[in-house]
Design a protein around this motif. Structure first.
Motif, short mmCIF file in Angstrom:
data_model
loop_
_atom_site.label_atom_id
_atom_site.label_comp_id
_atom_site.label_asym_id
_atom_site.label_seq_id
_atom_site.Cartn_x
_atom_site.Cartn_y
_atom_site.Cartn_z
N UNK A 187 0.85 -1.19 0.00
CA UNK A 187 0.00 0.00 0.00
C UNK A 187 0.89 1.24 0.00
N UNK A 188 0.75 2.07 -1.02
CA UNK A 188 1.58 3.27 -1.16
C UNK A 188 0.67 4.48 -1.39
N UNK A 189 0.91 5.55 -0.63
CA UNK A 189 0.07 6.74 -0.78
C UNK A 189 0.60 7.63 -1.89
N UNK A 190 -0.11 8.74 -2.11
CA UNK A 190 0.24 9.63 -3.22
C UNK A 190 1.63 10.23 -3.03
N UNK A 191 1.99 10.50 -1.79
CA UNK A 191 3.31 11.06 -1.53
C UNK A 191 4.42 10.10 -1.89
N UNK A 197 8.49 8.28 -8.30
CA UNK A 197 8.58 8.67 -9.70
C UNK A 197 9.65 9.73 -9.94
N UNK A 198 9.76 10.66 -8.99
CA UNK A 198 10.82 11.65 -9.13
C UNK A 198 12.20 10.98 -9.14
N UNK A 199 12.35 9.97 -8.28
CA UNK A 199 13.63 9.27 -8.21
C UNK A 199 14.00 8.58 -9.51
N UNK A 200 12.99 8.22 -10.29
CA UNK A 200 13.23 7.56 -11.57
C UNK A 200 13.29 8.53 -12.74
N UNK A 201 12.94 9.78 -12.48
CA UNK A 201 12.89 10.75 -13.57
C UNK A 201 11.65 10.61 -14.42
N UNK A 202 10.54 10.18 -13.80
CA UNK A 202 9.28 9.99 -14.53
C UNK A 202 8.32 11.14 -14.20
N UNK A 204 4.62 13.46 -15.12
CA UNK A 204 3.20 13.08 -15.21
C UNK A 204 2.84 12.47 -16.56
N UNK A 205 3.63 12.78 -17.60
CA UNK A 205 3.34 12.26 -18.93
C UNK A 205 4.07 10.94 -19.21
N UNK A 206 4.75 10.41 -18.21
CA UNK A 206 5.48 9.15 -18.38
C UNK A 206 4.62 7.99 -17.85
N UNK A 207 4.45 7.00 -18.67
CA UNK A 207 3.76 5.78 -18.25
C UNK A 207 4.84 4.78 -17.86
N UNK A 208 4.84 4.39 -16.58
CA UNK A 208 5.87 3.50 -16.06
C UNK A 208 5.35 2.06 -16.06
N UNK A 289 5.70 1.61 -6.02
CA UNK A 289 5.05 2.91 -5.84
C UNK A 289 5.03 3.72 -7.13
N UNK A 290 6.05 3.58 -7.94
CA UNK A 290 6.18 4.42 -9.14
C UNK A 290 5.38 3.91 -10.33
N UNK A 291 5.06 2.64 -10.36
CA UNK A 291 4.54 2.01 -11.58
C UNK A 291 3.09 2.38 -11.87
N UNK A 292 2.76 2.36 -13.17
CA UNK A 292 1.39 2.49 -13.65
C UNK A 292 0.82 1.15 -14.10
#
Length: 549
Positions: A187-191, A197-202, A204-208, A289-292
């Motif tokens: 379970x991962x929250x929005x924060x 995602x920031x850590x990966x360089x992704x 809002x327009x990046x689909x992970x 947490x980062x994945x879509x």
């Protein structure tokens, strides 16, 4: 109640070779201590250090119930536990060991993981000839695995029918119970999502898209289908969008890492690639947490169930997975994600792989790789699945929510552990309804040596043989016994003989008057006759007593 066969390696992901069975074992033990209702925690161990490790694990889990440890020398203590649980399918040897104490002394319960190795396939075939009983069970983690186990058993039964003229049926149960997960771990929250995602360089327009697990083309999932499908789907992205593939896993060697990188550069140059070390918990958390979207196109016969798609569902991710083995049972096509068709050659075309493995040309890795290389995943269908999910954030959310609810309702350990305990209780009830008996030759390959090799000696001791001291007086005999027992070539046998005091008691008895074997045995507690008779022959071997003519 069950005694857990405990070897720390089976329940830890900290070892040098992280395999699915390690992750499943670690997760199970944590769940067993968290959700189990045992009033006493039993463990069956090979070494004292393993017993100490189990005690530490119980204490670390915050359980205050008593702990009982049974080792090889205490095997009969498993009667008190009722069930022995092994985290693998190697039940035949345990059934033979149990037979020495009576087939109904306790129940056995094993579980399947990968069933394609020679060791495991041999164990499954031996289920027909080992003394397994209706109160024993081999848990199959999926219907697909149960089908594989049943085919091996059918082939073994066909062999016995040709050989012996009778076709036996397996006596043990083959229940299907899936592996479990701790859904709260995913379970991962929005924060957490934003930071990952920031850590990966992704942006809002990046689909992970995430793949998590061992990175092995020959033993897990060949990456080309995923790479090719992502490249095809990326061509239909909206303006400004991009696809990032996160491979969170581990390679067996630097050469394998380079091979994957070269393949990705060739096949999916339009996809941004990131690698995280999946052996580290922090990296796994970041990936989840980062994945879509989660993707695993398993195409290897080592994959029997598949924990990772369920973990992805628990993380609220839609999944794109191959229609393969246990994957198709956990993922509902069109609801939790999308199943990608797979295809294999027909039966009869793969015998070359079985032969090469059987005669030792190929090791297990090669066998797995050659067979898996001939499993095809539908690349066009996979590309279409990616395109469909790329185009609709709402569909991704709906599938993710459905999968999350399913993971919690069906696969959380809080649901699975009671199913284990219910099975163990059922096994116990069936066993206790059966009379306890002991075969005269419980394990044909492990006979009493004095029976198996009876013809080697000139004669066999009988109850009427009479014994007297060799020495002139008792004091001299006892002194000589003490001297002999101090010798390295003699004292080791005390582990299976009467202690020194018991041996002295025999000497004392025969010093008073000639005694028969039966008379000597009668001076000791009932039930010790075998030990006493062996000790009489031991003293005869040392020359401390002799048979009176």
């Amino acid at each position: 109640m069950a005694a857990i066969f405990y070897d720390p390696d089976h329940y830890s992901t900290a070892g040098p070779r992280l395999m699915g069975r390690n992750a499943a074992g670690e997760s199970f033990l944590r769940a067993y201590f968290r959700h189990g209702r045992a009033e006493t925690h039993w463990a069956y161990v090979d070494t004292e250090s393993h017993g100490a490790s189990f005690r530490q694990a119980v204490a670390a889990a915050g359980r205050a119930e008593p702990v009982r440890i049974a080792g090889r020398a205490d095997l009969r203590d498993l009667k008190q536990a009722g069930v022995l649980y092994k985290p693998d399918p190697t039940l035949p040897v345990e059934a033979w060991r149990r037979a020495m104490f009576g087939d109904a002394s306790w129940s056995l319960c094993g579980i399947t993981h990968a069933t394609s190795s020679a060791r495991v396939m041999d164990s499954i075939a031996e289920l027909l000839t080992a003394p397994l009983q209706p109160w024993d069970a081999l848990i199959c983690t999926s219907e697909a695995v149960k089908g594989n186990v049943s085919r091996v058993l059918d082939a073994a039964a066909d062999h016995l029918a040709r050989r012996l003229g009778t076709r036996p049926a397996p006596l043990l149960q083959l229940p299907v119970i899936p592996l479990g997960i701790h859904t709260d771990d995913h379970a991962f929250d929005a924060g957490a999502r934003a930071a990952a995602r920031r850590g990966l360089g992704a942006d809002d327009d990046t689909i992970v898209v995430l793949y998590l697990g061992r990175l092995s083309a020959h033993a897990k999932a060949h990456p080309l289908a995923m790479y090719r499908a992502l490249q095809m789907a990326s061509k239909g992205l909206a303006a400004g969008q991009r696809v990032m593939l996160v491979e969170c896993g581990w390679f067996s060697s630097d050469a394998t890492a380079r091979a994957f990188a070269r393949a990705a550069a060739l096949v999916c140059p339009g996809v941004t690639l990131r690698h995280l070390d999946g052996r580290q918990a922090e990296a796994r958390d970041q990936a989840w947490a980062a994945a879509d979207i989660f993707c695993s196109l398993a195409d290897n016969f080592q994959e029997s169930f598949g924990l990772v798609p369920i973990e992805a569902m628990a993380a609220g991710l839609p999944v794109v997975v191959s229609d393969w083995s246990g994957y198709r049972e956990s993922v509902r096509d069109g609801i939790d994600g999308l199943l990608i068709p797979t295809l294999i050659p027909p039966p009869g075309t793969g015998e070359v792989f079985a032969i090469r493995h059987a005669v030792g040309i190929d090791d297990y890795d090669a066998y797995s790789g050659y067979a898996g290389a001939h499993v095809a995943v539908d690349i066009d269908a996979c590309a279409h699945a990616f395109s469909t999910l790329f185009a609709s954030a709402d569909l991704r959310r709906r599938m993710g929510a459905a999968g999350k609810a399913r993971a919690r309702a069906v696969y959380d350990w809080q649901v699975i552990i009671p199913r284990y305990e219910a099975l163990w209780a059922e096994q116990d009830a069936i066993r206790l309804a059966h009379p306890v008996g002991r075969n005269l030759s419980p394990w044909p390959a492990r006979l009493d040596p004095f029976h198996a090799f009876e013809g080697y000696a000139s004669r066999t001791l009988d109850a009427e043989s009479r014994f007297v001291l060799t020495d002139a007086d008792l004091a001299s005999a006892i002194a000589r016994l003490g001297d002999y027992l101090g010798l390295g070539i003699v004292k080791y046998t005390l582990a299976v003989s009467l202690p020194k005091a018991g041996l002295e008691a025999i000497l004392t008895a025969v010093a008073a008057a000639p005694r028969t074997t039966g008379q000597i045995a009668a001076r000791f507690p009932s039930g010790a006759a075998g030990l006493v008779i062996r000790s009489v022959v031991f003293l005869l071997k040392l020359g401390l007593i002799r048979i009176k003519a």
